[in-house]
Scaffold this active site. Structure first.
Site, PDB file in Angstrom:
ATOM      1  N   GLU A 273      28.720  47.714  99.277  1.00  0.00           N
ATOM      2  CA  GLU A 273      28.397  46.279  99.394  1.00  0.00           C
ATOM      3  C   GLU A 273      29.518  45.530 100.110  1.00  0.00           C
ATOM      4  O   GLU A 273      30.113  44.600  99.551  1.00  0.00           O
ATOM      5  CB  GLU A 273      28.192  45.672  98.002  1.00  0.00           C
ATOM      6  CG  GLU A 273      27.077  46.285  97.187  1.00  0.00           C
ATOM      7  CD  GLU A 273      27.066  45.765  95.745  1.00  0.00           C
ATOM      8  OE1 GLU A 273      27.997  45.046  95.336  1.00  0.00           O
ATOM      9  OE2 GLU A 273      26.113  46.099  95.031  1.00  0.00           O
ATOM     10  N   PRO A 274      29.833  45.904 101.327  1.00  0.00           N
ATOM     11  CA  PRO A 274      30.940  45.212 101.992  1.00  0.00           C
ATOM     12  C   PRO A 274      30.544  43.808 102.418  1.00  0.00           C
ATOM     13  O   PRO A 274      29.405  43.569 102.823  1.00  0.00           O
ATOM     14  CB  PRO A 274      31.204  46.083 103.227  1.00  0.00           C
ATOM     15  CG  PRO A 274      29.888  46.725 103.515  1.00  0.00           C
ATOM     16  CD  PRO A 274      29.194  46.898 102.192  1.00  0.00           C
ATOM     17  N   ARG A 313      39.419  28.677 100.606  1.00  0.00           N
ATOM     18  CA  ARG A 313      40.220  29.827 100.169  1.00  0.00           C
ATOM     19  C   ARG A 313      41.694  29.487  99.928  1.00  0.00           C
ATOM     20  O   ARG A 313      42.261  29.906  98.921  1.00  0.00           O
ATOM     21  CB  ARG A 313      40.100  31.000 101.154  1.00  0.00           C
ATOM     22  CG  ARG A 313      38.678  31.543 101.270  1.00  0.00           C
ATOM     23  CD  ARG A 313      38.623  32.862 102.020  1.00  0.00           C
ATOM     24  NE  ARG A 313      39.308  33.905 101.308  1.00  0.00           N
ATOM     25  CZ  ARG A 313      40.507  34.364 101.594  1.00  0.00           C
ATOM     26  NH1 ARG A 313      41.157  33.915 102.635  1.00  0.00           N
ATOM     27  NH2 ARG A 313      41.051  35.299 100.859  1.00  0.00           N
ATOM     28  N   CYS A 343      40.701  13.677  99.796  1.00  0.00           N
ATOM     29  CA  CYS A 343      41.532  12.908  98.877  1.00  0.00           C
ATOM     30  C   CYS A 343      41.961  13.781  97.689  1.00  0.00           C
ATOM     31  O   CYS A 343      41.567  13.532  96.556  1.00  0.00           O
ATOM     32  CB  CYS A 343      40.733  11.699  98.423  1.00  0.00           C
ATOM     33  SG  CYS A 343      41.764  10.497  97.630  1.00  0.00           S
TER      34      CYS A 343
END
Ligand code: PLP
Length: 413
Positions: A273-274, A313, A343
């Protein structure tokens, strides 16, 4: 030719200048290279050649239809993590027997749909979930194909927030309980246990945890066989990492060499499942500098028009993404915090980066943003989601148009 290369000072994606794309489609903008995805897909597929296997692309990494369709055209199947991803997979052309459905906390609605569709497998997370699947399937007079997601209690040695294989993580059935649980499930009318699954984390850059996880599945499959339960496949998940900072990482061939000798002993079909490995390096986020502010100590805040709403990320995991000028400039270097306009103080794409002093209007490229980038975008601060463009054979196609404020308020009354 590298996917993103600098030609006469300007970063290009497969021959097209990013600056031209930014001009045409606006910023912030995701640009993907089809060529990069194709190359990476073949790398993994070739590495496992000679053993019955199928790559079920992890849609969660990037499920924009244009990307899903491209990966499908290469021969991939799909790994969906929600009812929404199942629907996206179907719209991208994957058939139900090409879809595995993983995910903690599947709702009753999602389970009904998955059972009715007849997916390749529902990767079940707990005994309770398996019982619910059995009850639904039996009531419908059908049999659901179930793989048991096992938690092998293995440290993936990745960031704690993307490690999933420790017994303290919420994922899967404890390896110590899995055998007994499968025995208890034997003979249920609504169930057929077709596989074992594990996924111990993401951005894994050492092979040992992946190899040990495969070993755990093979051992359990053997124990089940001895107990009279024969399965069809082992699903070893995704997780193979990429090099964000130029550090050495395992190749697909090294990964295959590490897990295949173990899996081969089982003789079972192999599912991978890459996600990140296929699409991570294929994407760049292009942003424009909108303001510059001096900081104490001579540093600069470089404020760009993309932030945590476009790429989470760095804020979620402290992840590093290389940031460069799209067009080289000859100015003195400055140490810069490249921040977004949101903000929130955490809204920082890159800290302490040495860059030729940026100026308002410059374009910056945030690299390796193809996985867990656009999919995690949000509308916080009422920011419309960015456009996404796929470059293939020298042509750029909008695969997701930029959201408008009208799109944003369309659901509201
Ligand atoms: C069950 C499962 N499979 C596959 C993946 C894809 O992982 P990666 O993108 O690291 O290959 C994930 C993501 O964490 C996952 O949770």
């Amino acid at each position: 030719m590298p996917t993103f290369e600098r030609l006469e000072g300007a970063v290009h994606c497969d021959g097209l200048p990013l600056a031209e794309l930014a001009e045409r489609f606006g910023t912030p903008l995701y640009v993907y290279s089809a060529e990069s995805i194709i190359t990476r897909y073949r790398e993994v597929d070739d590495a496992f050649r000679g053993y019955p296997h199928r790559l079920h692309y992890a849609l969660k990494a990037n499920s924009t239809l244009g990307i899903a369709r491209l990966v499908r055209s290469l021969g991939a199947a799909a790994d969906a993590n929600s009812g929404g991803e199942i629907d996206v997979a179907l719209r991208a052309g994957f058939t139900p027997p090409e879809i595995v459905f993983t995910g903690v906390g599947k709702t009753a609605t999602e389970l009904h749909r998955a059972i009715d569709l007849g997916l390749r497998s529902i990767n079940a997370e707990s005994e309770g979930e398996i019982e619910r699947i059995d009850a639904i399937a039996a009531a419908r007079g059908t049999t659901a194909r179930v793989a048991v997601r096992v938690n092998p209690d293995i440290d993936a040695r990745s960031h704690p927030h993307i490690s999933t294989g420790l017994k303290t993580n919420k994922f899967g059935v404890a390896i110590s309980d899995a055998r007994e649980m499968c025995l208890r499930m034997r003979g249920r009318r609504g169930l057929r246990i077709v596989g074992l699954h594990s996924h111990v984390g993401s951005q894994i850059t050492q092979l040992e945890p992946l190899r040990r996880a495969a070993e755990a599945l093979v051992t359990l499959a053997r124990e089940l066989k001895d107990a009279g339960i024969t399965i069809e496949h082992l699903d070893i998940g995704g997780g193979l990492g990429i090099s964000y900072e130029g550090q050495p990482v395992p190749t697909a061939a090294e990964y295959a060499n590490s897990v295949l000798p173990i899996v081969r002993e089982s003789g079972l079909d192999l599912i991978l499942e890459p996600g990140r490995f296929l699409v991570g390096q294929a994407g760049v986020l292009v942003a424009r500098v909108v303001d510059i502010k001096p900081q104490a100590g001579g540093k600069l805040f470089v404020i760009v028009d993309a932030g945590m709403t476009e790429l989470m990320r760095p804020m979620l995991y402290g992840a590093y993404h290389r940031i460069e000028h799209v067009q080289s400039v000859s100015r003195p270097d400055a140490i810069c915090d490249v921040v977004g306009p949101i903000c929130e103080t955490t809204d920082t794409l890159g800290k302490d980066r040495r860059l030729a002093q940026p100026e308002v209007g410059d374009l910056m490229a945030v690299f390796d943003a193809g996985a867990y980038g656009a999919v995690m975008a949000s509308n916080y601060n009422r920011r419309p989601m960015p456009a996404e463009v796929l470059v293939q054979n020298g042509e750029a196609t909008v695969i997701r148009r930029r959201q408008t404020i009208d799109d944003l308020v369309a659901l509201e009354s």
